[in-house]
Design an enzyme around this catalytic site. Sequence first.
Site, mmCIF file in Angstrom:
data_model
loop_
_atom_site.group_PDB
_atom_site.id
_atom_site.type_symbol
_atom_site.label_atom_id
_atom_site.label_comp_id
_atom_site.label_asym_id
_atom_site.label_seq_id
_atom_site.Cartn_x
_atom_site.Cartn_y
_atom_site.Cartn_z
ATOM 1 C CD GLU A 48 19.063 7.541 -19.776
ATOM 2 O OE1 GLU A 48 18.131 6.826 -19.221
ATOM 3 O OE2 GLU A 48 20.113 7.170 -20.261
ATOM 4 C CD GLU A 68 22.547 4.770 -13.331
ATOM 5 O OE1 GLU A 68 23.197 4.721 -12.362
ATOM 6 O OE2 GLU A 68 22.349 4.261 -14.390
ATOM 7 N NE ARG A 108 20.564 -1.670 -26.086
ATOM 8 C CZ ARG A 108 20.966 -0.427 -25.299
ATOM 9 N NH1 ARG A 108 21.999 -0.067 -25.614
ATOM 10 N NH2 ARG A 108 20.175 0.114 -24.387
ATOM 11 N NE ARG A 161 14.805 -2.444 -14.896
ATOM 12 C CZ ARG A 161 16.028 -1.699 -15.410
ATOM 13 N NH1 ARG A 161 17.234 -1.961 -15.225
ATOM 14 N NH2 ARG A 161 15.714 -0.644 -16.299
ATOM 15 C CG ASP A 219 17.990 2.424 -22.428
ATOM 16 O OD1 ASP A 219 17.042 2.633 -21.740
ATOM 17 O OD2 ASP A 219 19.077 3.005 -22.368
ATOM 18 C CD GLU A 273 8.236 10.903 -33.197
ATOM 19 O OE1 GLU A 273 7.388 11.309 -33.191
ATOM 20 O OE2 GLU A 273 8.554 9.733 -33.713
ATOM 21 C CE LYS A 284 21.363 -2.347 -15.314
ATOM 22 N NZ LYS A 284 21.514 -0.904 -15.605
ATOM 23 C CD GLU A 325 12.268 -0.269 -16.506
ATOM 24 O OE1 GLU A 325 12.539 -1.564 -16.502
ATOM 25 O OE2 GLU A 325 13.145 0.216 -15.741
ATOM 26 C CG ASN A 369 22.621 0.258 -12.473
ATOM 27 O OD1 ASN A 369 22.731 -0.666 -13.038
ATOM 28 N ND2 ASN A 369 22.607 1.779 -13.353
ATOM 29 C CD GLU A 411 22.917 -0.484 -19.299
ATOM 30 O OE1 GLU A 411 22.806 -0.036 -18.335
ATOM 31 O OE2 GLU A 411 22.641 0.025 -20.366
#
Length: 552
Positions: free
Chosen positions: A276, A43, A219, A202, A248, A385, A165, A270, A85, A169
């Site tokens: 990603e 992932e 969020r 987490r 995230d 950025e 986790k 973390e 996951n 999600e």
Amino acid sequence: MLYGAFALIRSLVCGDKELCTKQSPSKPLRMLDHWDNADGSIERGYSGNSFFFKDGRLLVNERSVTYARLLASVGINAAAINNVNVKGPATKLITDEYYAPLSELSEILDGYGIKLFLSLNYAAPMELGGLDSADPLDERVAAWWEERMRETFAALPGLGGFVVKADSEGRPGPFTYGRTHADGANMLARAVRPYGGRIIWRCFVYNCQQDWRDLKTDRARACCDNFEPLDGLFDDNVILQIKNGPVDFQVREPVSPLFGRLKKTNCMAEFQIAQEYTGQQRHVCYLIDFFKQVLDTRMYTGEEKDTVGDIVCGMTAVSNTGDDFNWTGHDLAGANLYGFGRLAWDTSLSAEQIAREWICMYYGRDAELSDTVCDILMRSWPVYEKYNAPLGIGWMCTPGYHYGPDPDGYEYSRWGTYHKATHETIGLDRTPSGTGMTEQYNEPLKSIYAHPEKCPDELKLFFHKLPYDFRLQSGKTVIQHIYDTHFEGAEEAAEFVELWKKLEGKMDGGRYERVLSRLIEQSISAAEWRDVINSYFWRKTMIPDEKGRELY
Ligand code: GCU
């Protein structure tokens, strides 16, 4: 002995005059989290397939040994090898189907001072045990876990513990039973305690079924809202794992306010070196300076030592490795793997010191080469950025895949990641007049972030809803900043190609060509980001670029 040997090799390779050094690690827990699936896919993996799993089998081979040595050489001492996951066969990692190869792997890692961790499926009592519940306060559930852990630790005495986790999600967790995350984590912690095991729980918990029309839910608040009230309720072998930012792994986020709110709970930071949202190892984006800024941020807890680096007991990074020949897909992404380990070992090192070391270890001591590669690495995060989403707003990437621009891709989705751009304003009001998220920080951060003028430019649109003609501290308007940075970012990405070309003949084994081809792809992609983002804002606002450059 182990770390001393690697330090000596490093000193010799880098030509240090002083070979005698006395060091001890800044943080006791220095970890990598692999998001590898049992079928061999990864992932958010951008360097080939897993070298831990293939078709449901665990792989133990020569690469396992090289991997262990690689990690130890930068001081990493823990690794969770499967995706957070946890689905399908991975749920069975805590059964005798996997004990034999896991024990072999654990011994290899142990030989290099690395503790093996696994990610757990919170619903295992139902999926493996045939129970009708995973309620942490149900005695049958606790007994099931106790028995499972007794067996697992008997087979794998070197196991460090588990990453979990939960309620995130779509993953199962204690919320289903009206219980808290402390109930869930402590139940597991008690089951692993007799064996010295730890539960890494987490904090990435938020509502991923949000209605974009709902303007109240935020969020970015979720992490603190869920975990701050539980401070002091976790057992001492639980460590809360907090993502560096409140949302995230975007190219720019403020630090998570939760770091400043836990007084009686172990926590670790973390990070994500898997790129990603930062170019997926097709773009160069050396993240160590960003991580360093996070660690150096003061949280004003009232304690004398109050930076994120002081507060956490460890650091982990979502790994950027795979079975590619060079481990990280992009050769220059190797600097993030190396750099993360070195920074976790010694948080006082600078990003540039680490970059120089890595260049020396990987490419040798040629001064021109070192200067050029260092220049590219050090500019790469600011450059990324510049052509990405502006001023901390984030999320203008292609949904799901997260590579390439799509300004409205997440605007009407369920993920809680909105920029709310109209023809007049952009950004979310997270001050007390909006969602109040700034209140989760301690003073003076709370006031600084809540004040549109005092808030640092790079986070302006994270915390504020502002008109396009708002003047930043830099003196530019928001819209002109967007245009300028996007033109600059794409130009600098193109310049990286030219800089790299000067290194032809200075390295062997395909290392020159591999990076060149990725830098060319990056420069094309950066130009795409520039034109899509700039045209988006030009069409929304009809405010022309002061410099009259081409917009579409
Ligand atoms: C991100 C990422 C997911 C991952 C999640 C996590 O949302 O896109 O793939 O599962 O983070 O950290 O758990």
